[in-house]
Design an enzyme around this catalytic site. Structure first.
Site, mmCIF file in Angstrom:
data_model
loop_
_atom_site.group_PDB
_atom_site.id
_atom_site.type_symbol
_atom_site.label_atom_id
_atom_site.label_comp_id
_atom_site.label_asym_id
_atom_site.label_seq_id
_atom_site.Cartn_x
_atom_site.Cartn_y
_atom_site.Cartn_z
ATOM 1 N N LYS A 107 3.866 6.169 -12.869
ATOM 2 C CA LYS A 107 2.462 6.589 -12.831
ATOM 3 C C LYS A 107 2.128 7.507 -13.991
ATOM 4 C CE LYS A 107 -0.867 8.435 -9.457
ATOM 5 N NZ LYS A 107 -0.992 8.967 -8.069
ATOM 6 N N CYS A 166 -2.487 4.082 -7.898
ATOM 7 C CA CYS A 166 -3.507 4.957 -7.332
ATOM 8 C C CYS A 166 -4.474 5.517 -8.378
ATOM 9 C CB CYS A 166 -2.840 6.077 -6.529
ATOM 10 S SG CYS A 166 -3.943 6.916 -5.365
ATOM 11 N N GLU A 219 1.720 3.285 -2.285
ATOM 12 C CA GLU A 219 2.315 4.264 -3.205
ATOM 13 C C GLU A 219 3.374 5.109 -2.500
ATOM 14 O OE1 GLU A 219 0.716 7.951 -6.077
ATOM 15 O OE2 GLU A 219 -0.624 7.004 -4.628
#
Length: 252
Positions: free
Chosen positions: A109, A142, A41
């Site tokens: 994200k 994540c 990430e």
């Protein structure tokens, strides 16, 4: 299909070194026959770097073009996490360049983690599905992968492979030990979870990157240090795949 991930310390803002490392990992993954390589990430410029807004990169920036060219040169798809600049917005994103260097997906994200991420980034608002060989793939980043509704939503859309750049830090070792394999098993999808290792500023990453198969099996897992993992996806066995989505009985 064979998939790979790179677990490595943060490049600490050195974009040239980061791209050089990604190129070397791509070459190694390609030599082993991997169809795709997943990086952590915000690999560019590094997850816990200062001045993220000033360092954020456009999708067509020189470092991103360099990585697209590397994917093309090695005939291996590449998923790279990066801080994305789009006009006035900064997003925690991951781009997938196909084996021919074309952009297959640019995912932002959805589940931003903690006050720092929420102060730095705007959240994403959509999934991004794409073909990866004979598989239907998607990206989660994540914290996203820890939310069963997101994994279920992708599985319900036919996704069989989830590519997950991450920056998972202490004390959250349960994610690599239990959460990711459970998500894979419960939703019948392979998850490629690529983490950092070592320290970056005040964060210590747990490492533990893994490739979990669609029946929850751990196909490969790193320890606490740098690693390049490569694993073959198993044949999906209908008798072993979870039927939770079909069996769920809503109440209330």
């Amino acid at each position: 299909m064979r998939l790979a991930l790179l677990q490595t310390p943060s490049p600490m803002g050195d974009l040239d070194a980061a791209c050089t490392q990604a190129e070397a990992a791509l070459a190694a993954a390609a030599a082993m026959g991997a169809a795709a390589l997943v990086l952590p990430e915000v690999f560019l410029p590094g997850y816990n770097q200062p001045d993220i807004a000033a360092r954020a990169l456009a999708l067509d920036s020189a470092p991103m073009q360099r990585l697209a060219a590397a994917a093309r040169a090695h005939g291996t798809a590449l998923v790279v996490g990066y801080a994305e600049r789009e006009g006035e917005r900064v997003l925690n994103s991951a781009a997938c360049f196909g084996p021919d260097g074309t952009l297959l997906a640019n995912y932002r994200k959805i589940q931003l983690y903690g006050p720092r991420e929420r102060a730095l980034y705007q959240p994403g608002e959509a999934y991004s599905l794409f073909a990866l060989g004979d598989e239907i793939a998607a990206i989660l980043i994540c914290y996203d992968i820890e939310f069963a509704p997101h994994v279920k939503a992708l599985a319900d859309r036919g996704v069989t492979v989830i590519l997950a750049p991450t920056a998972n830090m202490l004390p959250f070792t349960h994610v690599v030990r239990y959460t990711v394999p459970a998500m894979a098993a419960n939703h019948g999808a392979t998850i490629v979870y690529a983490n950092f290792c070592g320290q970056e500023g005040d964060l210590t990453y747990v490492g533990g990157s893994l490739i979990a198969g669609p029946h929850g099996e751990i196909l490969a897992q790193a320890g606490e240090g740098p690693a390049l993992l490569v694993a073959d996806l198993p044949v999906r066995d209908p008798a072993r795949l979870s039927t939770q989505s079909a069996d769920l009985r809503p109440v209330g």
